[in-house]
Enzyme design. Structure first.
Site, PDB file in Angstrom:
ATOM      1  N   LYS A 120       0.785  -1.390  -0.021  1.00 53.24           N
ATOM      2  CA  LYS A 120       0.027   0.054  -0.036  1.00 53.24           C
ATOM      3  C   LYS A 120       0.753   1.151   0.102  1.00 53.24           C
ATOM      4  CE  LYS A 120      -2.342  -1.046   3.796  1.00 53.24           C
ATOM      5  NZ  LYS A 120      -3.123  -1.073   4.956  1.00 53.24           N
TER       6      LYS A 120
ATOM      7  N   LYS B 172       2.787   2.115   2.574  1.00 51.05           N
ATOM      8  CA  LYS B 172       2.727   2.424   4.082  1.00 51.05           C
ATOM      9  C   LYS B 172       3.758   1.853   4.540  1.00 51.05           C
ATOM     10  CE  LYS B 172      -1.283   3.164   6.762  1.00 51.05           C
ATOM     11  NZ  LYS B 172      -2.447   2.752   7.304  1.00 51.05           N
TER      12      LYS B 172
END
Length: 154
Positions: free
Chosen positions: A46, A48
Site C-alpha cells: 500500500k 505505507k
C-alpha cells in the site's frame, strides 16, 4: 442467545488513544470483536511504512481487553472473505474510508466511525520527524537548561 460479531481493520502502528477509543466503541457494538491487523507485507504494498513490526502490533492489539481475536490482514479482498468466514454482523472502520466498503452491505451492517479529534498516527509520525530533525546539540543544550532550571526550583 445470538452473538453479534464486529470486525475492523487497521495498521495500528504507534498505538495511541485514538486506537483505544475505536476499539472500545467497536466492542460496545457487539459481543465479539475481531481486529484484522495489516501485515508488514500488505502495508508495503500500500506504500505505507510502519515503525512497529506486525508481530508486535498484533500482540499490542491482542492484549487490549476489548479485543477477542486478532487476525492478519494480508489483502484488500480479504474483507469479503472474513465477513463470511467469521459470520460478521457489523463491519466497522474509520470514517475516512466512508463509502469504500458499502459493497459489504449485502452481507452485514457497514459502519463508518468518526476518528478521535486531534490524534492520528500520521500526525504522530510528522511530529516525530520534526523532533528528530532538531540538531542533537540543540536538544542537549535544551535539556541542560531544563536541568539548571529544575535545580534552581529545588
Amino acid at each position: 442467545m445470538v452473538m453479534k460479531t464486529v470486525i475492523t481493520y487497521g495498521t495500528f502502528d504507534m498505538f495511541h488513544v485514538g486506537h483505544l477509543n475505536l476499539l472500545r466503541r467497536l466492542s460496545e457494538m457487539g459481543d465479539r470483536l475481531i481486529v484484522a491487523v495489516s501485515t508488514d507485507e500488505f502495508n508495503k504494498g500500500k506504500g505505507k511504512k510502519t515503525l512497529i513490526p506486525y508481530d508486535q502490533r498484533s500482540q499490542i492489539v491482542e492484549s487490549i481487553k476489548y479485543v477477542d481475536m486478532v487476525v492478519p490482514e494480508e489483502s484488500w479482498e480479504q474483507k469479503l472473505t472474513d465477513v463470511k468466514k467469521y459470520n460478521v454482523d457489523v463491519f466497522a472502520i474509520g470514517e475516512d474510508w466512508k463509502g469504500k466498503f458499502d459493497f459489504l452491505e449485502d452481507l452485514c451492517e457497514v459502519v463508518y466511525l468518526p476518528r478521535t479529534k486531534n490524534i492520528s498516527t500520521t500526525d504522530l509520525k510528522k511530529s516525530l520527524k520534526r523532533f528528530l530533525s532538531i540538531p542533537h546539540e540543540d536538544l542537549i543544550q535544551a535539556f541542560e537548561v531544563l536541568e539548571l532550571l529544575r535545580r534552581d526550583l529545588e
